[in-house]
Design a protein around this motif. Structure first.
Motif, mmCIF file in Angstrom:
data_model
loop_
_atom_site.group_PDB
_atom_site.id
_atom_site.type_symbol
_atom_site.label_atom_id
_atom_site.label_comp_id
_atom_site.label_asym_id
_atom_site.label_seq_id
_atom_site.Cartn_x
_atom_site.Cartn_y
_atom_site.Cartn_z
ATOM 1 N N ALA A 1 0.827 -1.210 0.000
ATOM 2 C CA ALA A 1 0.000 0.000 0.000
ATOM 3 C C ALA A 1 0.861 1.260 0.000
ATOM 4 O O ALA A 1 0.712 2.140 -0.862
ATOM 5 C CB ALA A 1 -0.939 -0.006 1.206
ATOM 6 N N GLY A 2 1.774 1.358 0.973
ATOM 7 C CA GLY A 2 2.625 2.545 1.050
ATOM 8 C C GLY A 2 3.529 2.683 -0.150
ATOM 9 O O GLY A 2 3.776 3.799 -0.632
ATOM 10 N N LEU A 3 4.032 1.568 -0.667
ATOM 11 C CA LEU A 3 4.905 1.605 -1.841
ATOM 12 C C LEU A 3 4.124 2.016 -3.084
ATOM 13 O O LEU A 3 4.626 2.761 -3.931
ATOM 14 C CB LEU A 3 5.555 0.237 -2.053
ATOM 15 N N LEU A 4 2.888 1.525 -3.194
ATOM 16 C CA LEU A 4 2.069 1.852 -4.357
ATOM 17 C C LEU A 4 1.784 3.344 -4.417
ATOM 18 O O LEU A 4 1.859 3.963 -5.486
ATOM 19 C CB LEU A 4 0.757 1.067 -4.314
ATOM 20 N N ALA A 5 1.467 3.943 -3.277
ATOM 21 C CA ALA A 5 1.214 5.386 -3.252
ATOM 22 C C ALA A 5 2.452 6.158 -3.687
ATOM 23 O O ALA A 5 2.364 7.131 -4.447
ATOM 24 C CB ALA A 5 0.775 5.817 -1.851
ATOM 25 N N HIS A 6 3.614 5.725 -3.215
ATOM 26 C CA HIS A 6 4.856 6.382 -3.627
ATOM 27 C C HIS A 6 5.074 6.253 -5.132
ATOM 28 O O HIS A 6 5.474 7.221 -5.805
ATOM 29 C CB HIS A 6 6.042 5.769 -2.880
ATOM 30 N N LEU A 7 4.837 5.064 -5.678
ATOM 31 C CA LEU A 7 5.012 4.863 -7.120
ATOM 32 C C LEU A 7 4.057 5.755 -7.909
ATOM 33 O O LEU A 7 4.445 6.363 -8.918
ATOM 34 C CB LEU A 7 4.789 3.395 -7.468
ATOM 35 N N LYS A 8 2.818 5.838 -7.457
ATOM 36 C CA LYS A 8 1.845 6.698 -8.137
ATOM 37 C C LYS A 8 2.312 8.155 -8.119
ATOM 38 O O LYS A 8 2.204 8.865 -9.123
ATOM 39 C CB LYS A 8 0.481 6.586 -7.463
ATOM 40 N N GLN A 9 2.829 8.605 -6.970
ATOM 41 C CA GLN A 9 3.280 9.991 -6.873
ATOM 42 C C GLN A 9 4.510 10.221 -7.743
ATOM 43 O O GLN A 9 4.627 11.260 -8.399
ATOM 44 C CB GLN A 9 3.591 10.336 -5.414
ATOM 45 N N ARG A 10 5.417 9.277 -7.761
ATOM 46 C CA ARG A 10 6.626 9.399 -8.594
ATOM 47 C C ARG A 10 6.237 9.472 -10.069
ATOM 48 O O ARG A 10 6.775 10.298 -10.820
ATOM 49 C CB ARG A 10 7.535 8.197 -8.347
ATOM 50 N N ILE A 11 5.331 8.621 -10.482
ATOM 51 C CA ILE A 11 4.883 8.634 -11.874
ATOM 52 C C ILE A 11 4.183 9.953 -12.189
ATOM 53 O O ILE A 11 4.364 10.532 -13.258
ATOM 54 C CB ILE A 11 3.969 7.427 -12.145
#
Length: 262
Positions: A140-150
């Motif tokens: 969950a936390g990693l996915l949010a970071h990936l979305k923000q990075r993208i």
């Protein structure tokens, strides 16, 4: 509600409408107001009602249900707050938090929740490569970071993620594969501890790709770790083998190694 990737939502556990209805069947003398007072009380641990004790005093003896914390799996611009919840089973009962979120709540029902700023797990402000490591609901936390990075057009992303079984636990696989196909994630390594494979845990991936990992760190990569405490210990041991304790400590002090473990 506002949040950044890496933040946490705290949810007050409560009893579902069905649980309250079942409780009233057992205690028919309680009225609707009194039943509602037990919404956030632990009905699995009923205090004894003493002789001559008033009902109101007896109800006050029920312990309050705990608060559960969940990493947020979405970013603000998506317009909704997403969670990843794994059901915890204790005997014949679901966990207080996972039972509420996966079975107890009905569409349109309200709950008490608030966002907690988790600044120590926010993304680095500088535009750097990023390595994301995690397991289980830590996605969950990693996915949010990936979305923000993208969203920020930062595509040097490496995800190393562990789960139980590929047959059942391929969460977000379509999103991740799409992002990789579009070049928004450089590398994805997924391992499944209960499958037959030479690589069962995320630390196995780190050791296998140690040279590449060193190269990313040399290029200034930030490391983000999200998941269970047991996994985190294994990752720390592997990182010390690969980079050395001195460099790990330096990364921590510089804010380039950030953890959210539970």
């Amino acid at each position: 509600m506002t949040w950044q990737s890496g933040d946490i939502v705290e949810i007050q556990c409560e009893n579902s409408n069905q649980i309250l209805q079942d409780f009233q069947v057992k205690f028919p003398d309680l009225n609707a107001i009194q039943i509602e007072q037990l919404r956030d009380r632990n009905l699995r641990d009923i205090p004894a009602q003493l002789p001559q004790q008033q009902t109101a005093e007896w109800l006050e003896g029920f312990k309050q249900l705990p608060v559960r914390e969940y990493s947020i799996a979405s970013i603000q611009s998506e317009g909704q707050l997403d969670l990843v919840v794994r059901q915890e089973i204790d005997g014949a009962e679901l966990g207080l938090g996972s039972g509420l979120l996966t079975q107890g709540l009905k569409l349109g029902q309200s709950i008490h929740a608030y966002v907690r700023c988790n600044q120590s797990f926010h993304l680095c402000k500088e535009a750097r490569p990023a390595i994301f490591i995690g397991n289980g609901s830590g996605i969950a936390g990693l996915l949010a970071h990936l979305k923000q990075r993208i969203d920020d057009v930062q595509y040097q992303n490496w995800l190393i993620y562990g789960e139980r079984q590929s047959t059942f636990d391929h969460v977000f696989s379509e999103d991740l594969e799409t992002w990789q196909r579009l070049g928004q994630i450089t590398t994805i390594n997924r391992v499944f501890s209960r499958d037959k494979s030479s690589e069962k845990y995320v630390q196995d991936v780190l050791r296998k790709h140690a040279n590449e990992f060193k190269h990313w760190v040399e290029q200034g990569a930030c490391i983000y770790l999200c998941g269970s405490l047991n996994m985190a210990q294994g990752i720390d041991d592997a990182l010390v083998e690969i980079l050395g304790a001195k460099q790990i400590n330096a990364l921590r002090k510089a804010g380039h190694y950030r953890r959210d473990v539970y």
